[in-house]
Design a protein around this motif. Structure first.
Motif, mmCIF file in Angstrom:
data_model
loop_
_atom_site.group_PDB
_atom_site.id
_atom_site.type_symbol
_atom_site.label_atom_id
_atom_site.label_comp_id
_atom_site.label_asym_id
_atom_site.label_seq_id
_atom_site.Cartn_x
_atom_site.Cartn_y
_atom_site.Cartn_z
ATOM 1 N N ASN A 197 0.910 -1.215 0.035
ATOM 2 C CA ASN A 197 -0.051 0.044 -0.121
ATOM 3 C C ASN A 197 0.956 1.120 0.079
ATOM 4 O OD1 ASN A 197 -2.475 1.327 0.332
ATOM 5 N ND2 ASN A 197 -1.871 2.032 2.253
ATOM 6 N N LEU A 198 1.914 1.417 0.985
ATOM 7 C CA LEU A 198 2.745 2.352 0.825
ATOM 8 C C LEU A 198 3.545 2.440 -0.377
ATOM 9 C CD1 LEU A 198 4.163 2.151 4.297
ATOM 10 C CD2 LEU A 198 2.840 3.897 3.699
ATOM 11 N N GLU A 199 3.921 1.591 -1.050
ATOM 12 C CA GLU A 199 4.449 1.405 -2.039
ATOM 13 C C GLU A 199 3.751 2.133 -3.468
ATOM 14 O OE1 GLU A 199 5.947 -1.604 -5.992
ATOM 15 O OE2 GLU A 199 5.268 -2.229 -4.119
ATOM 16 N N LYS A 200 2.266 1.657 -3.520
ATOM 17 C CA LYS A 200 1.597 2.091 -4.239
ATOM 18 C C LYS A 200 1.422 3.774 -4.129
ATOM 19 C CE LYS A 200 -1.462 -0.413 -6.391
ATOM 20 N NZ LYS A 200 -2.616 -1.465 -6.490
ATOM 21 N N MET A 201 1.178 4.034 -3.106
ATOM 22 C CA MET A 201 1.154 5.721 -2.478
ATOM 23 C C MET A 201 2.323 6.355 -3.066
ATOM 24 S SD MET A 201 -1.808 6.321 -0.562
ATOM 25 C CE MET A 201 -3.299 5.780 0.314
ATOM 26 N N ASP A 202 3.405 5.974 -2.971
ATOM 27 C CA ASP A 202 4.552 6.445 -3.288
ATOM 28 C C ASP A 202 4.574 6.672 -4.938
ATOM 29 O OD1 ASP A 202 7.150 7.848 -2.612
ATOM 30 O OD2 ASP A 202 8.149 6.112 -3.382
ATOM 31 N N MET A 203 4.422 5.645 -5.492
ATOM 32 C CA MET A 203 4.295 5.640 -6.811
ATOM 33 C C MET A 203 3.390 6.640 -7.490
ATOM 34 S SD MET A 203 3.096 2.485 -9.435
ATOM 35 C CE MET A 203 4.499 1.324 -8.792
ATOM 36 N N ILE A 204 2.242 6.837 -6.930
ATOM 37 C CA ILE A 204 1.305 7.647 -7.292
ATOM 38 C C ILE A 204 1.758 9.280 -6.932
ATOM 39 C CG2 ILE A 204 -0.707 8.843 -6.496
ATOM 40 C CD1 ILE A 204 -1.603 6.567 -8.285
ATOM 41 N N LEU A 205 2.587 9.468 -5.920
ATOM 42 C CA LEU A 205 3.144 10.581 -5.753
ATOM 43 C C LEU A 205 4.104 11.109 -6.826
ATOM 44 C CD1 LEU A 205 3.178 12.998 -3.642
ATOM 45 C CD2 LEU A 205 5.050 11.457 -2.350
ATOM 46 N N SER A 206 4.874 9.990 -7.153
ATOM 47 C CA SER A 206 6.179 10.303 -8.096
ATOM 48 C C SER A 206 5.446 10.386 -9.390
ATOM 49 C CB SER A 206 7.053 8.888 -7.922
ATOM 50 O OG SER A 206 7.663 8.947 -6.763
ATOM 51 N N LEU A 207 4.585 9.661 -9.621
ATOM 52 C CA LEU A 207 4.179 9.871 -11.175
ATOM 53 C C LEU A 207 3.468 11.408 -11.136
ATOM 54 C CD1 LEU A 207 2.398 6.552 -11.494
ATOM 55 C CD2 LEU A 207 4.492 7.294 -12.848
ATOM 56 N N TYR A 208 2.533 11.860 -10.331
ATOM 57 C CA TYR A 208 1.958 13.051 -10.260
ATOM 58 C C TYR A 208 3.172 14.119 -10.304
ATOM 59 C CZ TYR A 208 -2.875 11.779 -10.203
ATOM 60 O OH TYR A 208 -4.199 11.194 -10.541
ATOM 61 N N LYS A 209 4.037 13.887 -9.487
ATOM 62 C CA LYS A 209 5.249 15.039 -9.304
ATOM 63 C C LYS A 209 5.777 15.205 -10.881
ATOM 64 C CE LYS A 209 6.486 15.431 -4.461
ATOM 65 N NZ LYS A 209 7.619 15.288 -3.658
ATOM 66 N N ASN A 210 6.183 13.908 -11.447
ATOM 67 C CA ASN A 210 6.926 13.911 -12.662
ATOM 68 C C ASN A 210 6.160 14.496 -13.739
ATOM 69 O OD1 ASN A 210 9.278 12.822 -11.484
ATOM 70 N ND2 ASN A 210 8.539 10.789 -11.968
ATOM 71 N N SER A 211 4.798 14.433 -14.036
ATOM 72 C CA SER A 211 3.893 14.565 -14.840
ATOM 73 C C SER A 211 3.487 15.983 -14.561
ATOM 74 C CB SER A 211 2.878 13.730 -14.970
ATOM 75 O OG SER A 211 1.991 13.830 -13.969
ATOM 76 N N ASN A 212 3.276 16.570 -13.601
ATOM 77 C CA ASN A 212 2.615 17.753 -13.176
ATOM 78 C C ASN A 212 3.723 18.863 -12.856
ATOM 79 O OD1 ASN A 212 0.002 16.985 -14.128
ATOM 80 N ND2 ASN A 212 -0.317 16.063 -11.991
ATOM 81 N N LYS A 213 4.931 18.414 -12.643
ATOM 82 C CA LYS A 213 6.077 19.184 -12.032
ATOM 83 C C LYS A 213 5.581 20.091 -10.727
ATOM 84 C CE LYS A 213 8.422 17.836 -15.724
ATOM 85 N NZ LYS A 213 9.347 16.858 -15.659
ATOM 86 N N ASP A 214 4.853 19.061 -9.822
ATOM 87 C CA ASP A 214 4.197 19.947 -8.726
ATOM 88 C C ASP A 214 5.192 19.195 -7.478
ATOM 89 O OD1 ASP A 214 2.829 20.907 -6.561
ATOM 90 O OD2 ASP A 214 0.937 19.769 -7.263
ATOM 91 N N SER A 215 6.048 19.909 -7.073
ATOM 92 C CA SER A 215 7.059 19.462 -6.259
ATOM 93 C C SER A 215 6.454 19.599 -4.576
ATOM 94 C CB SER A 215 8.243 20.499 -6.145
ATOM 95 O OG SER A 215 7.852 21.850 -6.108
ATOM 96 N N ASN A 216 5.097 20.353 -4.524
ATOM 97 C CA ASN A 216 4.263 20.821 -3.340
ATOM 98 C C ASN A 216 3.771 19.491 -3.034
ATOM 99 O OD1 ASN A 216 5.713 23.222 -2.837
ATOM 100 N ND2 ASN A 216 4.402 24.092 -4.250
#
Length: 481
Positions: A197-216
């Motif tokens: 579950n933590l791995e998937k949460m972190d994967m979602i976070l990384s994907l959104y950060k990389n695609s939207n450049k949202d560092s916050n």
């Protein structure tokens, strides 16, 4: 990155022993048997089936006999966990298979829908049924399947986090419903579900950060705390859980970002080894250091000086002599592949346009060599960018060469894909897939992979950027094209 090591007909005993999954088990006490029997029957089902290791570096194809049957005896000292996997087009489906000394598991598929028509019987059925129920829950939300997430998220991050949490609750409830499972297995699986579950949460976070450049963007607070509180020195969990390993990688990545942000002169590799110096568990320290140095030695930008620095950093934390000896061999081979050194050679590769081609035949131009395979999904994802790149540099002194690592008996499939996708450049087929000497000499564990050579056959980059990577064009533009 993908690599298929073997095709196995009716037997996979040797390779399965490589993927021991040690953990709490649910087997009945059995002091005499040191083996598991796995058999099965496949009917009315045309797709290929594989047993795949958790780290994806080996795929074992199951090829039943004329009646659809397969069977083998597996010598075991400890429990082993693999994934029984089917791939329909690009929709990967998998079910965990947990085997232990004394298991006698029968796998049956009758129908064209993998998860719906899969069933188990025999000794080991209880755990297999739980893993099947788990797979069916994971299959319900298509947006949360990793292969779909990597294509681009279509839902907002807050909704994605909520759906992952809901899926996690369903999985916990399903685990508790399987009353015949032992308490030790349930406790072990609860921990595994938490890590996943933590791995998937972190994967979602990384994907959104990389695609939207949202560092916050951050994890939901409770998961941020839960991630931070995962201990870093749980040796048994490290050995048995790929998700736990990924969580430790997350922790080391966070440390690296903080260090490099404060001091840009510190390399990422240096920062990683700095974090490992404080690792209290020697087994985890040595294994993580081993993975880090192998990755560092394979990076695109590694000059001779950088290779030397990375190797010295590794030696400052490593204590496993077997690893140290293996790294020394890789280091020496990588030093031979640094920019300016002569490229390893290949001769008489089958040319799509007829005849054969050797590396010597291609001298006189810069070469952008794309290593790929027809079965490699990430390779095919690079095709649109490769076409754009070839069109952009058409008419220059840069020649595009695509070399397939497909087996020779898949030549017809290779030719068909080149024609159907109208792939540009020169197309060659290796003489022995991943065992071809050219592939071995370049230390290539999987594809996609690219190489850039100079007009005289000298190495420019032994592990160049892929067509989709933004660093590639600036690198190419430094060449005299």
């Amino acid at each position: 990155m993908y690599k298929v090591n073997k095709k196995i007909k009716n037997t996979w005993i040797g390779l399965m022993l490589l993927f021991v999954f040690v953990g709490c088990n649910n087997q009945k006490s059995n002091d005499t048997k040191n083996y598991a029997v796995v058999s099965g029957r496949i009917q009315n089902y045309e797709d290929l089936l594989y047993m795949i290791s958790d780290n994806l570096d080996t795929e074992i194809q199951i090829e039943p006999d004329g009646n659809g049957s397969f069977s083998d005896t597996l010598l075991l000292e400890k429990p082993v966990r693999l994934n029984l996997t089917s791939q329909k087009g690009k929709a990967l489906q998998k079910v965990g298979v947990y085997l232990y000394p004394g298991a006698d598991l029968h796998i049956a598929i009758n129908g064209d829908k993998f998860l719906e028509n899969l069933s188990f019987s025999g000794e080991g059925k209880e755990i297999a049924d739980y893993f099947l129920a788990k797979a069916r829950i994971l299959e319900q939300d298509k947006d949360l399947k990793p292969e779909n997430m990597f294509k681009g998220m279509t839902i907002k991050p807050e909704e994605a986090f909520d759906r992952i949490e809901n899926q996690y609750r369903q999985l916990l409830e399903k685990l508790q419903q399987h009353k015949t499972l032992s308490e030790s297995f349930i406790a072990s699986e609860e921990k595994q579900l938490k890590y996943q579950n933590l791995e998937k949460m972190d994967m979602i976070l990384s994907l959104y950060k990389n695609s939207n450049k949202d560092s916050n963007l951050k994890l939901p607070k409770k998961y941020e705390i839960e991630m931070a509180n995962v201990p870093i020195d749980l040796e048994e969990d490290y050995k048995t859980s790929r998700s736990y390993q990924i969580i430790l990688n997350h922790k080391i990545d966070q440390h690296v970002k903080e260090v490099v942000q404060k001091n840009p002169q510190v390399s990422k590799t240096e920062a990683m080894f700095g974090w490992l110096e404080k690792m209290p568990n020697e087994y985890i320290k040595n294994n993580m250091a081993f993975m880090i140095i192998l990755g560092a030695l394979d990076k695109t930008e590694m000059t001779a000086d950088k290779l030397k620095s990375a190797h010295e950093g590794y030696l400052s934390v490593a204590t496993n002599q077997e690893h140290i000896n293996d790294v020394k061999k890789v280091y020496e081979r990588k030093m031979a592949l640094t920019p300016g050194k002569p490229s390893p050679n290949f001769e008489n590769y089958i040319n799509y346009n007829g005849g054969t081609t050797s590396l010597a035949d291609l001298k006189g131009k810069y070469l952008y060599i794309d290593l790929w395979a027809t079965w490699c999904v990430p390779c095919l994802a690079e095709v649109p960018e490769l076409k754009k790149l070839e069109k952009e540099y058409r008419g220059t002194n840069l020649q595009f060469v695509s070399i397939s690592v497909d087996f020779k008996d898949d030549e017809a499939k290779w030719r068909k894909m080149i024609k159907e996708k109208n792939l540009p450049g020169i197309h060659l087929l290796t003489d022995d897939a991943f065992d071809s000497q050219f592939i071995v000499d370049y230390e290539i564990p999987g594809v996609p992979r690219t190489i850039i050579l100079g007009p005289d056959g000298e190495i420019i980059a032994s592990n160049a950027y892929l067509p989709s990577e933004p660093e590639l064009r600036p690198m190419l533009n430094t060449l005299d094209l």
